[in-house]
Design a protein around this motif. Structure first.
Motif, PDB file in Angstrom:
ATOM      1  N   VAL A  54     -32.191  -6.536  16.647  1.00  0.00           N
ATOM      2  CA  VAL A  54     -31.152  -7.363  16.021  1.00  0.00           C
ATOM      3  C   VAL A  54     -30.254  -7.971  17.091  1.00  0.00           C
ATOM      4  O   VAL A  54     -29.879  -9.150  17.022  1.00  0.00           O
ATOM      5  CB  VAL A  54     -30.324  -6.535  15.019  1.00  0.00           C
ATOM      6  N   GLY A  55     -29.905  -7.183  18.112  1.00  0.00           N
ATOM      7  CA  GLY A  55     -29.057  -7.684  19.177  1.00  0.00           C
ATOM      8  C   GLY A  55     -29.680  -8.849  19.920  1.00  0.00           C
ATOM      9  O   GLY A  55     -28.999  -9.837  20.233  1.00  0.00           O
ATOM     10  N   VAL A  56     -30.969  -8.743  20.211  1.00  0.00           N
ATOM     11  CA  VAL A  56     -31.673  -9.832  20.895  1.00  0.00           C
ATOM     12  C   VAL A  56     -31.675 -11.089  20.036  1.00  0.00           C
ATOM     13  O   VAL A  56     -31.413 -12.203  20.525  1.00  0.00           O
ATOM     14  CB  VAL A  56     -33.119  -9.411  21.238  1.00  0.00           C
ATOM     15  N   LEU A  73     -27.292 -11.826  10.608  1.00  0.00           N
ATOM     16  CA  LEU A  73     -27.670 -10.448  10.901  1.00  0.00           C
ATOM     17  C   LEU A  73     -26.532  -9.637  11.509  1.00  0.00           C
ATOM     18  O   LEU A  73     -26.539  -8.407  11.418  1.00  0.00           O
ATOM     19  CB  LEU A  73     -28.861 -10.423  11.867  1.00  0.00           C
ATOM     20  N   ALA A  74     -25.563 -10.302  12.133  1.00  0.00           N
ATOM     21  CA  ALA A  74     -24.482  -9.574  12.806  1.00  0.00           C
ATOM     22  C   ALA A  74     -23.730  -8.683  11.822  1.00  0.00           C
ATOM     23  O   ALA A  74     -23.617  -7.463  12.025  1.00  0.00           O
ATOM     24  CB  ALA A  74     -23.531 -10.555  13.491  1.00  0.00           C
ATOM     25  N   ASN A  75     -23.210  -9.269  10.753  1.00  0.00           N
ATOM     26  CA  ASN A  75     -22.482  -8.481   9.753  1.00  0.00           C
ATOM     27  C   ASN A  75     -23.416  -7.667   8.863  1.00  0.00           C
ATOM     28  O   ASN A  75     -23.097  -6.544   8.465  1.00  0.00           O
ATOM     29  CB  ASN A  75     -21.621  -9.389   8.877  1.00  0.00           C
ATOM     30  N   TYR A  76     -24.578  -8.232   8.551  1.00  0.00           N
ATOM     31  CA  TYR A  76     -25.530  -7.554   7.675  1.00  0.00           C
ATOM     32  C   TYR A  76     -25.965  -6.214   8.273  1.00  0.00           C
ATOM     33  O   TYR A  76     -26.010  -5.185   7.573  1.00  0.00           O
ATOM     34  CB  TYR A  76     -26.746  -8.448   7.449  1.00  0.00           C
ATOM     35  N   PHE A  77     -26.277  -6.212   9.550  1.00  0.00           N
ATOM     36  CA  PHE A  77     -26.744  -4.982  10.183  1.00  0.00           C
ATOM     37  C   PHE A  77     -25.645  -3.924  10.202  1.00  0.00           C
ATOM     38  O   PHE A  77     -25.906  -2.734   9.979  1.00  0.00           O
ATOM     39  CB  PHE A  77     -27.218  -5.259  11.611  1.00  0.00           C
ATOM     40  N   ILE A  78     -24.410  -4.343  10.469  1.00  0.00           N
ATOM     41  CA  ILE A  78     -23.303  -3.390  10.508  1.00  0.00           C
ATOM     42  C   ILE A  78     -23.118  -2.709   9.160  1.00  0.00           C
ATOM     43  O   ILE A  78     -22.992  -1.486   9.071  1.00  0.00           O
ATOM     44  CB  ILE A  78     -22.004  -4.108  10.934  1.00  0.00           C
ATOM     45  N   ASP A 151     -20.156 -13.744  17.352  1.00  0.00           N
ATOM     46  CA  ASP A 151     -21.386 -13.027  16.999  1.00  0.00           C
ATOM     47  C   ASP A 151     -22.243 -12.751  18.232  1.00  0.00           C
ATOM     48  O   ASP A 151     -22.986 -11.760  18.273  1.00  0.00           O
ATOM     49  CB  ASP A 151     -22.195 -13.841  15.980  1.00  0.00           C
ATOM     50  N   PHE A 152     -22.155 -13.620  19.233  1.00  0.00           N
ATOM     51  CA  PHE A 152     -22.904 -13.393  20.476  1.00  0.00           C
ATOM     52  C   PHE A 152     -22.539 -12.039  21.083  1.00  0.00           C
ATOM     53  O   PHE A 152     -23.419 -11.272  21.507  1.00  0.00           O
ATOM     54  CB  PHE A 152     -22.608 -14.509  21.483  1.00  0.00           C
ATOM     55  N   PHE A 153     -21.256 -11.729  21.123  1.00  0.00           N
ATOM     56  CA  PHE A 153     -20.794 -10.482  21.732  1.00  0.00           C
ATOM     57  C   PHE A 153     -21.140  -9.273  20.860  1.00  0.00           C
ATOM     58  O   PHE A 153     -21.394  -8.182  21.385  1.00  0.00           O
ATOM     59  CB  PHE A 153     -19.290 -10.560  21.997  1.00  0.00           C
ATOM     60  N   CYS A 156     -24.585  -8.538  21.770  1.00  0.00           N
ATOM     61  CA  CYS A 156     -24.630  -7.824  23.053  1.00  0.00           C
ATOM     62  C   CYS A 156     -24.310  -6.345  22.867  1.00  0.00           C
ATOM     63  O   CYS A 156     -24.939  -5.480  23.494  1.00  0.00           O
ATOM     64  CB  CYS A 156     -23.651  -8.450  24.037  1.00  0.00           C
ATOM     65  N   LEU A 157     -23.339  -6.038  22.010  1.00  0.00           N
ATOM     66  CA  LEU A 157     -22.986  -4.639  21.770  1.00  0.00           C
ATOM     67  C   LEU A 157     -24.132  -3.871  21.123  1.00  0.00           C
ATOM     68  O   LEU A 157     -24.317  -2.680  21.387  1.00  0.00           O
ATOM     69  CB  LEU A 157     -21.730  -4.562  20.895  1.00  0.00           C
TER      70      LEU A 157
END
Length: 274
Positions: A54-56, A73-78, A151-153, A156-157
């Motif tokens: 997901v990060g990639v 995907l940023a918020n969805y995955f969290i 969302d880029f950062f 990265c996290l």
């Protein structure tokens, strides 16, 4: 319905308990502590692989404008995987702790109690604090306070999890009595490399990317960011540096031990205690 069944609240505990049923059938000589440890490590590796993927995807999709580009995907995955996993993992770590001491025949570990929970929290305080801080501070801030920016950062996290499968694999190698094999030694090198790159060096890299976006030098970036952002990064980075030092010390200790031709198993450290 399918989304609920596929979310982390079902996947991670479900796989953990399934592995606890399957592994004793394959490794009949393993104790409950062995089974729980390997089950926990395998589930952690699965979560890490999903998080890294997901990060990639998120980071590569938002690299043109690292501040304003977004990815669903940023918020969805969290929400669907990050929060459930962190909650589950605290419970799995406690079970691993409980069974590890129960097989030693300690009186306090004949059954679960408030005393065993307190001992777990005391012994693994930094890990428990890390998980609780992510659940109560970092994840809510990520979801509600950044106004759909950066969302880029976030991607990265997610990449910080890349070292987890190698850490878990090292524990599994020890469990399989392969700690003297070249596979275990090569994996140890990957642990140190990935941990440094994706849990430590990643933070100055994100500062550099932020500075490049706004056209400011790296040393000026901390003064361009809110104090809360810098403090949050320090709180995340500090335990990573501590754990990295511990990994390096352990690697150096194992290297020195392997260079001693007359070292005996009795004189060596018990690898399962590391």
């Amino acid at each position: 319905m399918l989304q609920v069944l596929a979310c982390g609240a079902v996947v991670f505990p479900g796989l953990f308990f399934a592995l606890r049923k399957i592994l004793p059938c394959v490794f009949k000589h393993w104790s409950d502590a062995d089974v729980v440890l390997v089950s926990e490590r395998l589930v952690s590796s699965l979560h890490a692989l999903i998080a890294t993927t997901v990060g990639v995807i998120v980071a590569s999709s938002c690299r043109e404008d690292v501040i304003n580009d977004t990815h669903w995907l940023a918020n969805y995955f969290i929400v669907w995987y990050g929060v459930p996993y962190m909650t589950y993992d605290i419970f799995a770590m406690y079970l691993s702790h409980y069974h590890r001491f129960r097989v030693k025949g300690l009186e306090d570990y004949k059954q679960h109690s408030l005393r065993t929970v307190k001992t777990f929290v005391r012994r693994d305080f930094l890990l428990v604090l890390h998980h609780i801080a992510l659940l109560t501070i970092l994840l809510p801030v990520t979801l509600f306070s950044r106004k759909d920016q950066g969302d880029f950062f976030i991607g990265c996290l997610f990449l910080t999890e890349l070292s987890t499968p190698f850490v878990s694999l090292g524990k599994i190698f020890i469990q399989l009595s392969l700690q003297e094999s070249w596979l275990h030694k090569a994996n140890g090198g990957m642990v140190i490399l990935t941990f440094f790159l994706f849990r430590i060096a990643l933070f100055p890299y994100m500062y550099w990317v932020y500075g490049r976006h706004y056209g400011i030098p790296l040393y000026s970036v901390p003064f361009h960011l809110p104090l809360s952002t810098n403090l949050g990064n320090i709180c995340i980075l500090a335990p990573q540096v501590y754990w990295f030092v511990l990994l390096c010390r352990k690697g150096l200790r194992l290297y020195r031990r392997s260079r001693m031709p007359d070292s005996s198993p009795a004189a060596a450290d018990n690898p399962k205690a590391d």
